[in-house]
Design an enzyme around this catalytic site. Structure first.
Site, mmCIF file in Angstrom:
data_model
loop_
_atom_site.group_PDB
_atom_site.id
_atom_site.type_symbol
_atom_site.label_atom_id
_atom_site.label_comp_id
_atom_site.label_asym_id
_atom_site.label_seq_id
_atom_site.Cartn_x
_atom_site.Cartn_y
_atom_site.Cartn_z
ATOM 1 N N GLU A 276 -8.761 -0.613 0.243
ATOM 2 C CA GLU A 276 -9.285 0.388 1.466
ATOM 3 C C GLU A 276 -9.984 -0.297 2.381
ATOM 4 O O GLU A 276 -10.132 0.044 3.420
ATOM 5 C CB GLU A 276 -10.093 1.505 0.654
ATOM 6 C CG GLU A 276 -9.832 2.574 0.984
ATOM 7 C CD GLU A 276 -10.969 3.847 0.213
ATOM 8 O OE1 GLU A 276 -10.246 4.840 0.178
ATOM 9 O OE2 GLU A 276 -11.791 3.632 -0.340
ATOM 10 N N HIS A 297 4.599 -10.531 -20.868
ATOM 11 C CA HIS A 297 5.679 -10.026 -21.223
ATOM 12 C C HIS A 297 6.425 -9.107 -20.580
ATOM 13 O O HIS A 297 7.329 -8.000 -20.705
ATOM 14 C CB HIS A 297 5.697 -9.591 -22.810
ATOM 15 C CG HIS A 297 5.115 -10.481 -23.643
ATOM 16 N ND1 HIS A 297 5.781 -11.065 -24.372
ATOM 17 C CD2 HIS A 297 3.826 -11.049 -23.736
ATOM 18 C CE1 HIS A 297 4.996 -12.188 -25.298
ATOM 19 N NE2 HIS A 297 3.717 -11.974 -24.730
ATOM 20 N N LYS A 411 -4.490 13.938 3.184
ATOM 21 C CA LYS A 411 -5.212 14.960 3.081
ATOM 22 C C LYS A 411 -4.732 16.077 4.013
ATOM 23 O O LYS A 411 -4.602 17.434 3.617
ATOM 24 C CB LYS A 411 -6.765 14.649 3.301
ATOM 25 C CG LYS A 411 -7.303 13.853 2.293
ATOM 26 C CD LYS A 411 -8.986 13.641 2.612
ATOM 27 C CE LYS A 411 -9.586 12.812 1.860
ATOM 28 N NZ LYS A 411 -10.674 12.234 2.243
HETATM 29 O O1 PA5 Z 1 -14.516 4.200 -0.596
HETATM 30 C C1 PA5 Z 1 -14.566 5.282 -0.139
HETATM 31 O O2 PA5 Z 1 -15.157 5.714 0.790
HETATM 32 C C2 PA5 Z 1 -13.644 6.417 -0.705
HETATM 33 O O3 PA5 Z 1 -12.896 5.738 -1.890
HETATM 34 C C3 PA5 Z 1 -14.571 7.508 -1.395
HETATM 35 O O4 PA5 Z 1 -15.376 7.181 -2.272
HETATM 36 C C4 PA5 Z 1 -13.735 8.824 -1.948
HETATM 37 O O5 PA5 Z 1 -12.740 9.135 -1.053
HETATM 38 C C5 PA5 Z 1 -14.495 9.947 -2.597
HETATM 39 O O6 PA5 Z 1 -15.331 10.407 -1.556
HETATM 40 P P1 PA5 Z 1 -16.532 11.158 -1.713
HETATM 41 O O7 PA5 Z 1 -17.385 10.356 -2.330
HETATM 42 O O8 PA5 Z 1 -16.932 11.883 -0.133
HETATM 43 O O9 PA5 Z 1 -16.090 12.521 -2.597
#
Ligand code: PA5
Length: 423
Positions: A276, A297, A411
Site C-alpha cells: 500500500e 514443496h 469502493k
Molecule cells: O493503511 C491504511 O490506511 C488502510 O489499510 C486502512 O487501515 C484500512 O483501509 C482501514 O481503514 P479504517 O481504519 O479507516 O477503517
C-alpha cells in the site's frame, strides 16, 4: 537486535552503486525525521515508540480487564486496523494465551456465521477499530456482532462490552461511541492505518491477548534509535537502497521468506505495509511471502528456476523459544537415525542455509534479516524497522509512501453496484 546481511546481493549490485545512492537515502531519512516531503502530515508513527507510561498503563490495564472479565475478545477492523495486531499475537504464541478473534476483515458470510456460532454461550467484548469510522467491511461485521451482544447480554449491558478505537474527533464510529458512551481510544490523526500497529490499534488487542506491550514498545524504541542514525552502519538505509536499486534495474517482486510459520502474519503485515505504501505511479516491488519449509514443496521451484526478477529476503529468528530432540528408532526403517539426538531447530536452520545458498546459486539476489528470538521486543523492533525501510524506499522511488489513492477505485465500483445513495 536486528541484523541485516546484504552481502549476497553482490553479484547483482556493486558496492559503489550502493554507496552512490546512500546520500539520497540519508536525505530521505532526514526528510522523515524533519517531517517534510510528500505525506509529511502522516509521520506520527515515528513518535509512537515514545508513548508515555500513563498511556501504556491504560492500555495494559484495559487489556487485563478484558482478559479477566471475558472468555474472548472480538477485534473488528480491516487493513491497518487489523493486521498488525493479528501479526503480533500469532508471532508470540507463548505470550498470547487469551483468545482473540478477528472480524470485519472480509465479507464472507461463512466466516462471520462461524464466528457468531463460536460466540454462543461465551462472555465477550468487541473492540471495533476504524480510523475513518466508515469502512464497509468492519461496519457490517460490527452490526452483526453488536446484535449478538444484545441477544446475549441484553441491551443495557452492551455499553461496557464495546471499546472503539477511532479518530479522536470525527467519523461515524466516533459519533456512535460518544452517543452510546462506549470506552474509546484514539488513533492519532497523523498516523496512517498501516503504520498504526504501535498505537492503541495494535497495542490494545495485544494487551488483551496477554502480550507485554511495554516490551514491544521498548523493542520498537531501540530499533527507532538504531535505524534513524544517518551513519553508514544504518542497515535499514542500506536495505532500502538495495531494494530501490534492484527495482530500478528490473526486479519486480520481493519475496519475504521465513522458516518460522508463526511469522506468517508478520509477512502479511509487511505485504500490506509495502504494497500500500510503494505500489503507485506504476512503481514498486510487488510484496510476496513464502512460509518454509512448506513452500519449498510448492513455490520453491519458482524461486529456484523461474523468472529472475525476484529479490528474496529471509526473515530469521536464530534461537527458537522451544525445541525438540529427534528420537532414535531401533529399526530405523525411515533411515532417519543419522538425525537422532539432534534438534528440530538444527534441521530447520540447515534447511534455511541450504535454501538460501540454492536460491543464490539459482541467480536470486538474497538478503537476510535476523533477530535473536521472536519475543515482544524483537517483534516491536521489526515493526519499526520495516516502517523505516518502506518509507525510505518510497522516498527513493519518488512516490508518497503515506497515501493510498488506489484503494478507492474498488469502493467506488462496489458502492455503485450496491446502490449506495450518492454513489
Ligand atoms: O493503511 C491504511 O490506511 C488502510 O489499510 C486502512 O487501515 C484500512 O483501509 C482501514 O481503514 P479504517 O481504519 O479507516 O477503517
Amino acid at each position: 537486535m536486528i541484523t541485516i546481511d546484504t552481502e549476497k546481493v553482490s553479484p547483482h549490485l556493486q558496492e559503489k552503486d550502493i554507496a552512490g545512492r546512500m546520500p539520497a537515502a540519508i536525505e530521505a531519512l532526514d526528510s522523515l525525521l524533519e517531517k517534510r516531503g510528500p505525506g509529511a502530515g502522516m509521520l506520527g508513527w515515528l513518535d509512537l515508540p515514545h508513548m508515555s507510561e500513563r498511556e501504556i498503563d491504560e492500555l495494559a490495564d484495559t487489556g487485563k480487564a478484558i482478559r479477566e472479565e471475558n472468555d474472548c475478545l472480538v477485534v473488528v477492523g480491516i487493513g491497518g486496523s487489523y493486521i498488525g495486531a493479528r501479526a503480533a499475537i500469532e508471532a508470540l504464541p507463548f505470550e498470547a494465551g487469551f483468545p482473540v478473534y478477528f472480524a470485519g476483515n472480509n465479507l464472507s458470510p461463512v466466516y462471520l456465521d462461524a464466528l457468531l456460532s463460536r460466540l454462543d454461550g461465551k462472555k465477550f467484548t468487541i473492540c471495533v477499530i476504524s480510523k475513518s469510522g466508515t469502512t464497509t467491511e468492519p461496519a457490517i461485521a460490527f452490526r452483526l456482532l453488536k446484535r449478538k451482544l444484545i441477544e446475549t447480554f441484553g441491551p443495557d449491558a452492551i455499553k461496557n462490552r464495546i471499546i472503539a478505537i477511532t479518530d479522536p474527533a470525527k467519523g461515524a464510529l466516533r459519533e456512535m461511541a460518544t452517543k452510546e458512551g462506549w470506552k474509546t481510544f484514539s488513533i492519532p490523526p497523523d498516523v496512517g492505518g498501516r503504520f498504526s500497529i504501535l498505537s492503541p490499534v495494535g497495542l490494545l488487542p495485544c494487551a488483551a491477548a496477554g502480550i507485554p506491550v511495554k516490551g514491544m514498545l521498548a523493542g520498537a524504541l531501540g530499533a527507532l534509535e538504531t535505524f534513524i542514525r544517518s551513519s553508514g552502519t544504518n542497515d535499514a538505509l542500506r536495505y532500502a537502497v538495495v531494494r530501490s536499486l534492484l527495482h530500478d534495474r528490473g526486479t519486480k517482486i520481493e519475496v519475504l521468506s521465513t522458516f518460522h510459520p508463526e511469522l506468517a502474519m508478520i509477512c502479511e503485515w509487511w505485504k500490506q505495509l509495502a504494497g500500500e505504501s510503494e505500489g503507485k505511479d506504476g512503481k514498486g516491488l510487488f510484496p510476496a511471502s513464502t512460509i518454509m519449509t512448506t513452500d519449498l514443496h510448492s513455490l520453491g521451484q519458482f524461486l529456484q528456476e523461474g523468472a529472475r526478477d525476484i529479490l528474496e529476503t529471509f526473515l530469521v529468528a536464530k534461537h527458537p523459544l522451544r525445541d525438540l530432540t529427534i528420537p532414535s528408532d531401533q529399526q530405523d526403517l525411515d533411515n532417519l537415525n543419522y538425525l537422532a539426538g539432534r534438534s528440530v531447530s538444527e534441521v530447520n536452520a540447515k534447511a534455511f542455509e541450504g535454501t538460501r545458498s540454492a536460491h543464490e546459486a539459482g541467480g536470486l539476489p538474497v538478503i537476510t534479516i535476523e533477530v535473536p528470538s521472536i519475543t515482544p521486543d524483537t517483534v516491536g523492533a521489526l515493526f519499526v524497522f520495516f516502517e523505516i525501510v518502506v518509507s525510505v524506499t518510497g522516498r527513493l522511488l519518488g512516490i508518497n509512501p503515506f497515501d493510498q489513492p488506489g484503494v478507492e477505485e474498488y469502493k467506488t465500483r462496489m458502492f455503485k453496484l450496491l446502490g449506495k445513495p450518492g454513489a
